[in-house]
Write a protein that holds these residues in place. Sequence first.
Motif, short mmCIF file in Angstrom:
data_model
loop_
_atom_site.label_atom_id
_atom_site.label_comp_id
_atom_site.label_asym_id
_atom_site.label_seq_id
_atom_site.Cartn_x
_atom_site.Cartn_y
_atom_site.Cartn_z
N GLY A 359 -25.35 30.55 -41.25
CA GLY A 359 -24.59 31.65 -41.82
C GLY A 359 -25.32 32.97 -41.86
O GLY A 359 -24.74 33.97 -42.27
N LEU A 360 -26.58 33.00 -41.41
CA LEU A 360 -27.33 34.26 -41.43
C LEU A 360 -27.20 35.05 -40.13
O LEU A 360 -27.79 36.12 -40.01
CB LEU A 360 -28.81 34.00 -41.75
N GLY A 361 -26.47 34.53 -39.16
CA GLY A 361 -26.18 35.32 -37.96
C GLY A 361 -27.18 35.18 -36.84
O GLY A 361 -27.61 36.19 -36.26
N SER A 561 -28.34 41.27 -49.19
CA SER A 561 -27.65 41.94 -48.09
C SER A 561 -26.49 41.12 -47.53
O SER A 561 -25.82 41.56 -46.59
CB SER A 561 -28.65 42.24 -46.96
N LEU A 562 -26.26 39.94 -48.08
CA LEU A 562 -25.19 39.08 -47.56
C LEU A 562 -23.87 39.38 -48.26
O LEU A 562 -23.85 39.70 -49.46
CB LEU A 562 -25.54 37.61 -47.77
N PRO A 563 -22.75 39.26 -47.55
CA PRO A 563 -21.46 39.36 -48.23
C PRO A 563 -21.26 38.14 -49.12
O PRO A 563 -21.87 37.09 -48.90
CB PRO A 563 -20.46 39.38 -47.07
N ALA A 564 -20.41 38.28 -50.11
CA ALA A 564 -20.19 37.16 -51.03
C ALA A 564 -19.55 35.98 -50.31
O ALA A 564 -19.79 34.82 -50.66
CB ALA A 564 -19.30 37.61 -52.18
N ARG A 745 -11.93 28.40 -54.68
CA ARG A 745 -12.43 27.41 -55.65
C ARG A 745 -13.96 27.47 -55.69
O ARG A 745 -14.57 27.20 -56.71
CB ARG A 745 -12.01 25.99 -55.26
N ALA A 746 -14.57 27.78 -54.54
CA ALA A 746 -16.03 27.89 -54.49
C ALA A 746 -16.48 29.33 -54.67
O ALA A 746 -17.48 29.60 -55.31
CB ALA A 746 -16.55 27.36 -53.15
N HIS A 747 -15.73 30.25 -54.09
CA HIS A 747 -16.12 31.67 -54.19
C HIS A 747 -15.43 32.29 -55.39
O HIS A 747 -14.30 32.78 -55.30
CB HIS A 747 -15.74 32.40 -52.90
N ARG A 748 -16.07 32.26 -56.52
CA ARG A 748 -15.49 32.81 -57.74
C ARG A 748 -16.14 34.14 -58.06
O ARG A 748 -17.29 34.40 -57.71
CB ARG A 748 -15.72 31.87 -58.92
N ILE A 749 -15.41 34.97 -58.75
CA ILE A 749 -15.96 36.26 -59.16
C ILE A 749 -17.18 36.02 -60.04
O ILE A 749 -17.14 35.24 -60.98
CB ILE A 749 -14.90 37.08 -59.92
N GLY A 750 -18.27 36.69 -59.71
CA GLY A 750 -19.48 36.57 -60.51
C GLY A 750 -20.39 35.44 -60.10
O GLY A 750 -21.45 35.25 -60.68
N GLN A 751 -19.99 34.65 -59.09
CA GLN A 751 -20.87 33.56 -58.66
C GLN A 751 -22.14 34.13 -58.06
O GLN A 751 -22.12 35.12 -57.33
CB GLN A 751 -20.15 32.69 -57.62
N GLY A 752 -23.27 33.49 -58.32
CA GLY A 752 -24.57 34.02 -57.89
C GLY A 752 -24.90 33.70 -56.46
O GLY A 752 -25.79 34.31 -55.88
N ARG A 753 -24.22 32.74 -55.83
CA ARG A 753 -24.58 32.36 -54.47
C ARG A 753 -23.56 32.88 -53.47
O ARG A 753 -22.42 33.18 -53.81
CB ARG A 753 -24.71 30.84 -54.34
N ASN A 754 -23.97 32.95 -52.20
CA ASN A 754 -23.07 33.35 -51.12
C ASN A 754 -22.38 32.10 -50.57
O ASN A 754 -23.00 31.05 -50.44
CB ASN A 754 -23.85 34.05 -50.01
N VAL A 755 -21.12 32.24 -50.22
CA VAL A 755 -20.33 31.10 -49.76
C VAL A 755 -20.04 31.26 -48.27
O VAL A 755 -19.63 32.32 -47.82
CB VAL A 755 -19.01 30.98 -50.56
#
Length: 815
Positions: A359-361, A561-564, A745-755
């Motif tokens: 996922g880092l390109g 620098s990653l999108p959420a 369900r995994a990408h929630r507002i305020g989640q600390g990790r990138n999905v």
Amino acid sequence: PPPNPRRLEELAAAVPPMPGGEYVTAEVMAALWGRLDARMREEAAEAADGVTGWLRTRNPAWRLVGKVCFHLAENKRNPEFPFAFLATYAPRLSGRGRAQHAPLADALREFAGEKNREALLQLLSPVHRASEKSPLAKELADSGKVFHPQAWTPATAYRFLRDVPIFEEAGLGVRVPNWWARRPRPLARAGIGKSKSGGLGGKALLSFDLRLSLNGETLSDEEVEAIMAGRDGLVLLKGQWVEVDRERLAQALEHWRRVKREFGAEGITFLEGMRLLAGGGRAVPDQEEAAVRDWSEVAADGWFGETLDRLRSPETDASSPPVPPGLRAKLRPYQETGVKWLSFLAGLGLGACLADDMGLGKTVQVLALLLRERRAGKGEAGRNPALVILPASLLGNWRAELEKFAPSLAAVFLHPAFAGPETAEALAKDPKRILAGADCVFTSYGLAVRHRWLADIHWRFVILDEAQAIKNPNTRQTRLVKALKADARLALTGTPVENRLSDLWSLFDFLNPGLLGGVKEFGRFVGRLESRQTDKYAPLRLLTRPYILRRLKTDPAIAASLPAKTEVKAFCGLSKKQAALYEQSVRELEAGLDRPETGGIKRQGLVLSFLLRFKQICNHPDQWLGQTGYAPEESGKFARLKELAEEIASRRERCLVFTQFREITSPLADFLAGIFGRPGLVLHGGTPVRERRKLTDAFQADGGPPFFVLSLKAGGAGLNLAAASQVIHFDRWWNPAVENQATDRAHRIGQGRNVLVHKFLVRGTIEERIDRLIEDKRGIAAGVLEGGAEKALTDMSNEELLRFVALDLGAAAAD
């Protein structure tokens, strides 16, 4: 106090090859040290006798530490006896709680009398224990000199310093001059690479210089002569005391003179220099090993040193951004670093492994490199293209990335999914003519074995995606790939490249042949590493680290620098059984549409039922046939899921797997349990409502199950599953709104990790065409696909519909 940063780096480098080993850094070691220190302080504070009592519980041999202390200091006013010795004891604490030292002779007066004899013997017991192993301590104790200050020669001081570990083990405190911690000594210094000649790559020749040095500073001939003609022990050199062992120093010098003679006047190759620098070079005779290890050093000088600095710390490269014309993407800072690093290694003719997290390109970095290389080689006659070899399942992803980010690259796909058989035949007859003007050629590992002419071309690059495909050095495809000729070789992998030493050897045998030696030589090297007492694997890491660029999503600088949320398409093929069932279904749909009674609502029902059948066949033949076997090899999607899940498991991440079919949730869970090594969770429409909260809580808990398989309707609303950093849509709902709701369900507002979201698509089938339809409709007024893509298909004419669902067998081929 914690170890210094250099020692922490050494500790991190010594971690054995293991899953997750790449997470161990000097920063992690420092944090662990801090946690241990904090825990020790907590336990000591709770102990009845404080630190002393706590130490006794941890180590019964820890008696009376700090009661008696041996001191050695310099006495610069007396050249004949330049050192002074004094033994002290701590009779009491100061007002600030610190030990107050008094000469040990005072203890004889303080403990005078028969009644204090036992206390005196207890105080002196560490001195007695030390004298059992140290002749010097025995002399001091037996003569009574231990109770009086002593003026010492360098020879006596050296005896003392060498016995410091004995004194400390016996329970004595020891204080010595600060310089002894560094053990300053003259070293036989092998300097590599001050100058370079003979081209680029692993065979570039570097200078090899040998001299004696102290703290990196070259000693003059007079100083060397004085050292070798003088005495052993402590010697005053350049205004400081240094340790000298002439015999071992001579052994170390002779070893490096032998090495220099073996290399000859031309110098040493780049790869040999790397091996020597990491401690993996020429084998050393047993009788010389200690001398060479302790009395010599290998250093990178001049050009070689500057090159290694750029390889090991690419983020410090201040050269201009590498974004080439034609790249339709804005590279993130770490991606710019990756392109510069790849280009730098390629310019040196060295192999490189880009091992970024999934996922880092990695793909866009390689495309930027190809565009940059095309610009650099513009107008260069006969410049050959790059060859990219990858699993067939990823060909669709690369084609999509090319079209999106680098459409100006002239690409040839050597695969029936993207080129007819005539292309393969023309390439086999006259590859140079067909490839003239091409920038890159793409093929699969399976097809590369069949096209032997690939070995006749000298490629600009040979690039392997999912490079773990060559981890077994004995397979036919590995042997073929390693035989390909190229200016430079690149490997891409998102999985750790250090899990097995044999895998690592095979990868580097492709990237930089000779760096790790032959397989037998590598085995002997590993044997020597495993016999080391400390820092066992550090030489291997030092040797390979410059050629591996690994960035993790967990790195704060990367995560920022990653999108959420990042969405990628995972293209899959069809097995032979899937393809046969799919073609048969297309023919049955055509026959059904041709019947006179098929019209109106009956036609709509017929179309919808076949759309459902196509989805099921694309998932797995057994789903459509109603069977329970679900053999993984019979489904292209299961093969792609295996590749993804193995990487996710190696990262110790957790994932959600969505499907719209309840009947396949259990087969998917069973399949994934075999990959992750433990069971996951399943939730579908039949799961009781009261159980759903228990399942989600279990998944969210620390150390919870590694995966959660959910039917899209049941899992698409009302759940918070933010413990997952990977989302897989095994089959598509064909309604973007429904899919996005499930992803969230995994990408929630305020989640600390990138999905990272993976959307499975089978090439050459209705799944790929539906995806294009959805993409084409994006941006049009809301509601165009409100009823889902199925409704759009029922409105097509018979001819349009049959063209839409027809199987492109070449594109759908799994290999």
